[in-house]
Design a protein around this motif. Structure first.
Motif, PDB file in Angstrom:
ATOM      1  N   THR A   7     -16.159 -47.171  16.636  1.00  0.00           N
ATOM      2  CA  THR A   7     -15.046 -46.121  16.704  1.00  0.00           C
ATOM      3  C   THR A   7     -14.724 -46.088  15.165  1.00  0.00           C
ATOM      4  O   THR A   7     -14.266 -45.200  14.761  1.00  0.00           O
ATOM      5  CB  THR A   7     -14.175 -46.309  17.496  1.00  0.00           C
ATOM      6  N   LYS A   8     -14.430 -47.222  14.639  1.00  0.00           N
ATOM      7  CA  LYS A   8     -13.697 -47.353  13.252  1.00  0.00           C
ATOM      8  C   LYS A   8     -14.777 -46.674  12.295  1.00  0.00           C
ATOM      9  O   LYS A   8     -14.285 -46.045  11.423  1.00  0.00           O
ATOM     10  CB  LYS A   8     -13.777 -48.919  12.994  1.00  0.00           C
ATOM     11  N   VAL A   9     -16.225 -46.928  12.639  1.00  0.00           N
ATOM     12  CA  VAL A   9     -17.107 -46.321  11.564  1.00  0.00           C
ATOM     13  C   VAL A   9     -17.051 -44.899  11.534  1.00  0.00           C
ATOM     14  O   VAL A   9     -16.951 -44.095  10.892  1.00  0.00           O
ATOM     15  CB  VAL A   9     -18.460 -46.883  11.688  1.00  0.00           C
ATOM     16  N   ALA A  10     -16.936 -44.321  13.037  1.00  0.00           N
ATOM     17  CA  ALA A  10     -16.616 -42.775  13.058  1.00  0.00           C
ATOM     18  C   ALA A  10     -15.536 -42.484  12.560  1.00  0.00           C
ATOM     19  O   ALA A  10     -15.332 -41.128  12.077  1.00  0.00           O
ATOM     20  CB  ALA A  10     -16.780 -42.568  14.575  1.00  0.00           C
ATOM     21  N   LEU A  11     -14.488 -42.780  12.769  1.00  0.00           N
ATOM     22  CA  LEU A  11     -13.067 -42.687  12.071  1.00  0.00           C
ATOM     23  C   LEU A  11     -13.067 -42.488  10.566  1.00  0.00           C
ATOM     24  O   LEU A  11     -12.513 -41.690   9.922  1.00  0.00           O
ATOM     25  CB  LEU A  11     -11.942 -43.590  12.524  1.00  0.00           C
ATOM     26  N   ARG A  12     -13.665 -43.548   9.858  1.00  0.00           N
ATOM     27  CA  ARG A  12     -13.742 -43.554   8.561  1.00  0.00           C
ATOM     28  C   ARG A  12     -14.827 -42.307   7.895  1.00  0.00           C
ATOM     29  O   ARG A  12     -14.477 -41.629   7.223  1.00  0.00           O
ATOM     30  CB  ARG A  12     -14.551 -44.856   7.911  1.00  0.00           C
ATOM     31  N   ARG A  13     -15.724 -42.111   8.915  1.00  0.00           N
ATOM     32  CA  ARG A  13     -16.615 -40.836   8.629  1.00  0.00           C
ATOM     33  C   ARG A  13     -15.887 -39.511   8.606  1.00  0.00           C
ATOM     34  O   ARG A  13     -15.893 -38.526   7.578  1.00  0.00           O
ATOM     35  CB  ARG A  13     -17.684 -40.699   9.393  1.00  0.00           C
ATOM     36  N   GLN A  42      -4.007 -48.803  15.903  1.00  0.00           N
ATOM     37  CA  GLN A  42      -4.322 -49.078  17.208  1.00  0.00           C
ATOM     38  C   GLN A  42      -5.731 -49.792  17.553  1.00  0.00           C
ATOM     39  O   GLN A  42      -5.982 -50.533  18.198  1.00  0.00           O
ATOM     40  CB  GLN A  42      -4.408 -47.868  17.961  1.00  0.00           C
ATOM     41  N   LEU A  43      -6.661 -49.148  16.477  1.00  0.00           N
ATOM     42  CA  LEU A  43      -7.849 -49.760  16.750  1.00  0.00           C
ATOM     43  C   LEU A  43      -8.030 -51.394  16.301  1.00  0.00           C
ATOM     44  O   LEU A  43      -8.649 -52.340  16.643  1.00  0.00           O
ATOM     45  CB  LEU A  43      -9.036 -49.131  15.879  1.00  0.00           C
ATOM     46  N   ASP A  44      -7.182 -51.911  15.127  1.00  0.00           N
ATOM     47  CA  ASP A  44      -6.840 -52.925  14.593  1.00  0.00           C
ATOM     48  C   ASP A  44      -6.372 -54.041  15.819  1.00  0.00           C
ATOM     49  O   ASP A  44      -6.727 -55.003  15.980  1.00  0.00           O
ATOM     50  CB  ASP A  44      -6.217 -52.796  13.451  1.00  0.00           C
ATOM     51  N   GLU A  45      -5.277 -53.195  16.341  1.00  0.00           N
ATOM     52  CA  GLU A  45      -4.818 -54.157  17.364  1.00  0.00           C
ATOM     53  C   GLU A  45      -5.728 -54.402  18.681  1.00  0.00           C
ATOM     54  O   GLU A  45      -5.576 -55.483  19.177  1.00  0.00           O
ATOM     55  CB  GLU A  45      -3.565 -53.479  17.974  1.00  0.00           C
ATOM     56  N   ILE A  46      -6.471 -53.421  19.177  1.00  0.00           N
ATOM     57  CA  ILE A  46      -7.503 -53.778  20.243  1.00  0.00           C
ATOM     58  C   ILE A  46      -8.414 -54.674  19.757  1.00  0.00           C
ATOM     59  O   ILE A  46      -9.109 -55.522  20.543  1.00  0.00           O
ATOM     60  CB  ILE A  46      -8.037 -52.450  20.926  1.00  0.00           C
ATOM     61  N   GLU A  47      -8.843 -54.522  18.527  1.00  0.00           N
ATOM     62  CA  GLU A  47     -10.110 -55.524  18.027  1.00  0.00           C
ATOM     63  C   GLU A  47      -9.255 -56.897  17.970  1.00  0.00           C
ATOM     64  O   GLU A  47     -10.090 -57.965  18.393  1.00  0.00           O
ATOM     65  CB  GLU A  47     -10.365 -55.113  16.505  1.00  0.00           C
ATOM     66  N   MET A  48      -8.086 -57.266  17.854  1.00  0.00           N
ATOM     67  CA  MET A  48      -7.543 -58.501  17.696  1.00  0.00           C
ATOM     68  C   MET A  48      -7.577 -59.144  19.077  1.00  0.00           C
ATOM     69  O   MET A  48      -7.586 -60.166  19.359  1.00  0.00           O
ATOM     70  CB  MET A  48      -5.986 -58.482  17.144  1.00  0.00           C
ATOM     71  N   GLN A  49      -7.043 -58.156  19.982  1.00  0.00           N
ATOM     72  CA  GLN A  49      -7.011 -58.435  21.447  1.00  0.00           C
ATOM     73  C   GLN A  49      -8.488 -59.017  22.143  1.00  0.00           C
ATOM     74  O   GLN A  49      -8.314 -59.711  22.720  1.00  0.00           O
ATOM     75  CB  GLN A  49      -6.465 -57.200  22.192  1.00  0.00           C
ATOM     76  N   TYR A  50      -9.506 -58.336  21.601  1.00  0.00           N
ATOM     77  CA  TYR A  50     -10.872 -58.885  22.219  1.00  0.00           C
ATOM     78  C   TYR A  50     -11.516 -59.752  21.328  1.00  0.00           C
ATOM     79  O   TYR A  50     -12.762 -59.951  21.490  1.00  0.00           O
ATOM     80  CB  TYR A  50     -11.521 -57.572  22.680  1.00  0.00           C
ATOM     81  N   SER A  51     -10.957 -60.086  20.207  1.00  0.00           N
ATOM     82  CA  SER A  51     -11.616 -60.932  19.252  1.00  0.00           C
ATOM     83  C   SER A  51     -11.582 -62.561  19.932  1.00  0.00           C
ATOM     84  O   SER A  51     -10.505 -62.803  20.288  1.00  0.00           O
ATOM     85  CB  SER A  51     -11.142 -60.969  18.011  1.00  0.00           C
TER      86      SER A  51
END
Length: 211
Positions: free
Chosen positions: A82-88, A202-211
């Motif tokens: 999703t992060k890649v798609a957002l950067r695109r 928000q993507l950074d936050e959820i990434e930290m949550q699941y890391s």
């Protein structure tokens, strides 16, 4: 987070204490060897049952932990995609509005302020698809991520329409050095930037949550 193996540890300690007590109690009753042997057999059977229970429990816990790790890994992959798609989307957006937007070869839809068939529309649709997959994986979030993508798409479409108004329909539009000066358009640019940053955060936050 509580240690999932704590109950097993305390069961093992209890079994060791029980075994030690049985040993000494058997010595104490050595003058009644038959009864001592019966007692030891009973204690051994009890310890064996407890051991089986502990092993079974540990096996179940191990399976659950493994499944949870697999799910976390799958979720992380979806977050990264999703992060890649957002950067695109961000890259194509910048090229579309601030780069090749004014170049020849635009389609009729682009000239009329529509994004249909443009690389920006395609990148936004790809982001929506990715967000839909993320929402299905993170079920407690509902359609949170898809709504974020839709909001970005709405702002991009509004900017395309506003650009069309500035190009062809608004004789009051002022142009200085090639930059369009329009308060409504500036608000849309600010809205796009704010929502893009919020999405990324928000993507950074959820990434930290699941890391």
């Amino acid at each position: 987070m509580k240690n999932p193996y704590a109950p097993g540890f305390w069961c093992a300690i209890a079994a060791l204490v029980l075994l030690s007590a049985t040993y000494f109690y058997g010595i104490m009753l050595a003058h009644q060897i038959d009864k001592a042997l019966v007692f030891l057999d009973s204690a051994a059977a009890l310890i064996a049952v407890m051991s089986i229970v502990v092993v079974a429990w540990a096996s179940v816990q191990g399976t659950r932990i493994k499944r949870r790790h697999l799910e976390q890994g799958k979720t992380l992959v979806l977050i990264w995609d999703t992060k890649v798609a957002l950067r695109r989307v961000e890259t194509v957006f910048d090229r579309y509005f601030w780069g090749s937007y004014w170049q020849p070869g635009r389609t009729f839809q682009e000239v009329m302020g529509e994004l249909t068939g443009t690389p920006l529309e395609k990148s936004l649709e790809a982001l929506k698809t990715q967000c839909l997959a993320l929402d299905k994986q993170v079920t407690e979030e509902g359609w949170h991520w898809l709504n974020n993508a839709r909001e970005l798409s709405d702002v991009a479409n509004a900017m395309a329409r506003e650009r069309y108004q500035l190009d062809f329909c608004d004789p009051r539009a002022e142009v200085t050095g090639g930059a369009v000066i329009n308060r409504d358009f500036e608000v849309l640019v600010y809205t796009w930037t704010a929502r893009l940053k919020s999405f990324d955060h928000q993507l950074d936050e959820i990434e930290m949550q699941y890391s």
